[in-house]
Structures are given as C-alpha cells and as structure tokens.
Design an enzyme around this catalytic site. Structure first.
Site, PDB file in Angstrom:
ATOM      1  N   LYS A 106      -6.780   0.933  16.895  1.00 13.10           N
ATOM      2  CA  LYS A 106      -7.959   1.579  16.317  1.00 13.10           C
ATOM      3  C   LYS A 106      -9.181   0.653  16.324  1.00 13.10           C
ATOM      4  O   LYS A 106     -10.262   1.065  16.695  1.00 13.10           O
ATOM      5  CB  LYS A 106      -7.687   2.026  14.872  1.00 13.10           C
ATOM      6  CG  LYS A 106      -6.670   3.135  14.733  1.00 13.10           C
ATOM      7  CD  LYS A 106      -6.655   3.702  13.312  1.00 13.10           C
ATOM      8  CE  LYS A 106      -6.265   2.679  12.256  1.00 13.10           C
ATOM      9  NZ  LYS A 106      -4.872   2.192  12.364  1.00 13.10           N
ATOM     10  N   ARG A 160      -6.995   7.388   4.303  1.00 12.96           N
ATOM     11  CA  ARG A 160      -5.609   6.971   4.477  1.00 12.96           C
ATOM     12  C   ARG A 160      -4.655   7.894   3.727  1.00 12.96           C
ATOM     13  O   ARG A 160      -3.463   7.746   3.812  1.00 12.96           O
ATOM     14  CB  ARG A 160      -5.526   5.580   3.884  1.00 12.96           C
ATOM     15  CG  ARG A 160      -4.758   4.443   4.459  1.00 12.96           C
ATOM     16  CD  ARG A 160      -4.840   4.109   5.886  1.00 12.96           C
ATOM     17  NE  ARG A 160      -4.234   2.815   6.140  1.00 12.96           N
ATOM     18  CZ  ARG A 160      -4.843   1.776   6.658  1.00 12.96           C
ATOM     19  NH1 ARG A 160      -6.105   1.859   7.005  1.00 12.96           N
ATOM     20  NH2 ARG A 160      -4.198   0.645   6.865  1.00 12.96           N
ATOM     21  N   ARG A 202       0.845  -9.642  17.162  1.00  8.33           N
ATOM     22  CA  ARG A 202      -0.454  -9.920  16.561  1.00  8.33           C
ATOM     23  C   ARG A 202      -0.352 -10.994  15.491  1.00  8.33           C
ATOM     24  O   ARG A 202      -1.209 -11.876  15.396  1.00  8.33           O
ATOM     25  CB  ARG A 202      -1.014  -8.610  15.959  1.00  8.33           C
ATOM     26  CG  ARG A 202      -2.402  -8.725  15.421  1.00  8.33           C
ATOM     27  CD  ARG A 202      -3.006  -7.364  15.141  1.00  8.33           C
ATOM     28  NE  ARG A 202      -2.466  -6.758  13.924  1.00  8.33           N
ATOM     29  CZ  ARG A 202      -2.907  -5.599  13.430  1.00  8.33           C
ATOM     30  NH1 ARG A 202      -3.849  -4.936  14.052  1.00  8.33           N
ATOM     31  NH2 ARG A 202      -2.401  -5.107  12.323  1.00  8.33           N
ATOM     32  N   ARG A 221      -0.632 -11.182  12.117  1.00  7.77           N
ATOM     33  CA  ARG A 221      -1.447 -11.346  10.918  1.00  7.77           C
ATOM     34  C   ARG A 221      -0.547 -11.491   9.710  1.00  7.77           C
ATOM     35  O   ARG A 221       0.641 -11.240   9.773  1.00  7.77           O
ATOM     36  CB  ARG A 221      -2.339 -10.095  10.766  1.00  7.77           C
ATOM     37  CG  ARG A 221      -3.777 -10.371  10.517  1.00  7.77           C
ATOM     38  CD  ARG A 221      -4.610  -9.134  10.723  1.00  7.77           C
ATOM     39  NE  ARG A 221      -4.117  -7.982   9.968  1.00  7.77           N
ATOM     40  CZ  ARG A 221      -4.563  -6.756  10.171  1.00  7.77           C
ATOM     41  NH1 ARG A 221      -5.460  -6.518  11.101  1.00  7.77           N
ATOM     42  NH2 ARG A 221      -4.092  -5.758   9.444  1.00  7.77           N
ATOM     43  N   ARG A 274       4.464  -0.723   5.994  1.00  5.99           N
ATOM     44  CA  ARG A 274       3.203  -0.116   6.430  1.00  5.99           C
ATOM     45  C   ARG A 274       3.472   1.163   7.225  1.00  5.99           C
ATOM     46  O   ARG A 274       2.740   2.137   7.106  1.00  5.99           O
ATOM     47  CB  ARG A 274       2.384  -1.105   7.249  1.00  5.99           C
ATOM     48  CG  ARG A 274       1.924  -2.298   6.425  1.00  5.99           C
ATOM     49  CD  ARG A 274       1.225  -3.319   7.274  1.00  5.99           C
ATOM     50  NE  ARG A 274      -0.097  -2.865   7.654  1.00  5.99           N
ATOM     51  CZ  ARG A 274      -0.787  -3.337   8.682  1.00  5.99           C
ATOM     52  NH1 ARG A 274      -0.265  -4.254   9.463  1.00  5.99           N
ATOM     53  NH2 ARG A 274      -1.981  -2.890   8.939  1.00  5.99           N
TER      54      ARG A 274
HETATM   55  P1  AMP Z   1      -5.945  -1.971   8.289  1.00  2.00           P
HETATM   56  O1  AMP Z   1      -6.618  -3.149   8.909  1.00  2.00           O
HETATM   57  O2  AMP Z   1      -6.770  -0.703   8.408  1.00  2.00           O
HETATM   58  O3  AMP Z   1      -4.544  -1.775   8.783  1.00  2.00           O
HETATM   59  O4  AMP Z   1      -5.845  -2.255   6.723  1.00  2.00           O
HETATM   60  C1  AMP Z   1      -5.150  -3.366   6.221  1.00  2.00           C
HETATM   61  C2  AMP Z   1      -4.707  -3.087   4.804  1.00  2.00           C
HETATM   62  O5  AMP Z   1      -5.850  -2.820   3.984  1.00  2.00           O
HETATM   63  C3  AMP Z   1      -3.805  -1.872   4.638  1.00  2.00           C
HETATM   64  O6  AMP Z   1      -2.446  -2.181   4.894  1.00  2.00           O
HETATM   65  C4  AMP Z   1      -4.066  -1.512   3.187  1.00  2.00           C
HETATM   66  O7  AMP Z   1      -3.397  -2.391   2.305  1.00  2.00           O
HETATM   67  C5  AMP Z   1      -5.550  -1.788   3.054  1.00  2.00           C
HETATM   68  N1  AMP Z   1      -6.361  -0.600   3.403  1.00  2.00           N
HETATM   69  C6  AMP Z   1      -7.191  -0.439   4.469  1.00  2.00           C
HETATM   70  N2  AMP Z   1      -7.790   0.750   4.455  1.00  2.00           N
HETATM   71  C7  AMP Z   1      -7.330   1.398   3.354  1.00  2.00           C
HETATM   72  C8  AMP Z   1      -7.562   2.674   2.781  1.00  2.00           C
HETATM   73  N3  AMP Z   1      -8.396   3.568   3.357  1.00  2.00           N
HETATM   74  N4  AMP Z   1      -6.903   2.984   1.627  1.00  2.00           N
HETATM   75  C9  AMP Z   1      -6.078   2.117   1.033  1.00  2.00           C
HETATM   76  N5  AMP Z   1      -5.805   0.888   1.516  1.00  2.00           N
HETATM   77  C10 AMP Z   1      -6.421   0.525   2.671  1.00  2.00           C
END
Ligand code: AMP
Length: 199
Positions: A13, A88, A125, A127, A138
């Site tokens: 994404k 989300r 990756r 992280r 996740r």
């Molecule tokens: P991402 O980089 O989008 O995978 O986000 C990393 C982490 O940030 C996720 O695993 C969640 O813990 C948190 N996160 C990101 N976006 C959201 C969202 N819209 N709602 C809740 N938690 C989020």
C-alpha cells in the site's frame, strides 16, 4: 480524487500510495506513518499508541480519527487525498463518511494478496512489528476488523479489487485502471458503467 487504499499488511500500500499520489496530485495520508512519527517524537498520543502498535493491534479509533481529522483539515487535502491504512474498521469508515459529507470517498481500491506471500514479504521487511507472532496477529486483525470494509465499500458501489502480486509497475498499472472511471467522471456524477475485477 478522494481514495481509500485497502489491503493487508505487506500488500504494498505505501509504495503504491506514493506513486498514485505523485501521478494524480493527491495528499498521501498514511495513519501508520503518522503514528510512527508520533511514537518517534514521543508525543503523548505516540506514547498512548505504541503498545498497540508493537503488538500488532489497532490503535484506538479516538487517536486515529484525531490524526486523520487534523490532516484532512489542511488546505492541500481539499484537492484530493489517498487514505492508506485508514479506515481499518467499520466504525472508522462510518466516522469518515460522516466527516466528509457530500465530498465523500469516490473509490476504494482493495489490494488482494494471500497470507503466505504476506508473511514472506513482512519477514523480509523486518520492521519492529514484523516479527512472526506479531504478523500473525496483524493478519488476524486484518481479517476480523478490516476485511469487512471490502463489503462496506462494495455496498456503496465504490470498490475495485486488484491482484497485488506482481512487480511494482504491474500493480501500479492495475490500480491506475481501477481509478480511470473516477478520473474521467471528474465529479460529474455520471453512472459508473465500467465493470472491473471486483471480488
Ligand atoms: P500500517 O503501517 O498501516 O500497517 O500501521 C502500523 C500500525 O499502526 C498498525 O498495526 C496499527 O497498530 C496502527 N494503525 C495504523 N493505522 C491504523 C488505523 N487506521 N486504526 C488503528 N490502528 C492503526
């Protein structure tokens, strides 16, 4: 254009969002990036979000909505935006719809990728939230909380699904195809008559 990019962790994404935003002059709003920046800066919000992020759980809707609202209120977002990693869950999607009112989401592109490929990519990756047990959580959170948004946007006739397996260029072309109707319509309110690879 006002877009939502939906997909499991590791679908690409972020990479695609940058290219789409550059191609269409959109603001890229990644809640994951905003949250990681808040954690790094040790803001109060970041400290509250960190535990959930490290565990691969969702951060509270209240925190995430505050970040999104702040960003979407900035003048540049009026020209169009791409939401990456938000909404989300259904509550976030409904809050977004209520906030945007008539200038609502015009297209949701759902990036499809199987679990095995997701695991392979995320382990590569590396992280902090990409350790195997956290990845499994996740994925579960994605399935339980986020995947229902596919039906949510399908019900609003805004969904296009694309295969996220392929080179960055190949996937980019698929997304461009999924956006072409939105772009040609240019806010005229015309009927969406193109049939895509909806899943
Ligand atoms: P991402 O980089 O989008 O995978 O986000 C990393 C982490 O940030 C996720 O695993 C969640 O813990 C948190 N996160 C990101 N976006 C959201 C969202 N819209 N709602 C809740 N938690 C989020």
């Amino acid at each position: 254009m006002r877009l939502v990019l939906l997909g499991p962790p590791g679908a690409g994404k972020g990479t695609q969002a940058e290219r789409i935003c550059a191609a269409h002059g959109l603001v890229h709003l990644s809640t994951g990036d905003l949250l990681r920046a808040a954690v790094a800066a040790q803001t109060e919000l970041g400290l509250r979000a960190k535990q959930a992020m490290d565990a691969g759980d969702l951060v509270s809707d209240e925190i995430v909505l505050a970040l999104v609202r702040e960003r979407l209120e900035q003048p540049d977002a009026a020209a169009g935006f791409l939401l990456d990693g938000f909404p989300r869950n259904t509550a976030q999607a409904e809050a977004l719809d209520a906030d945007l009112g008539e200038k609502g989401v015009e297209r949701c592109v759902s990036m499809l990728l199987d679990d095995e490929e997701i695991m392979r990519r995320l382990l590569a990756r590396g992280r902090k939230d990409d350790q195997e047990s956290v990845i499994r959580n996740r994925l579960e959170v994605y399935r339980d909380e986020t995947a229902p948004l596919i039906a949510y946007y399908e019900g609003k006739k805004l969904l296009r699904s694309i295969d996220a397996l392929g080179t960055v260029d190949e996937v980019f072309e698929r997304i461009q195809g999924a956006l072409s109707v939105v772009e040609s319509r240019a806010g005229e309110g015309a009927e969406d008559s193109v049939s895509g690879a909806n899943a």
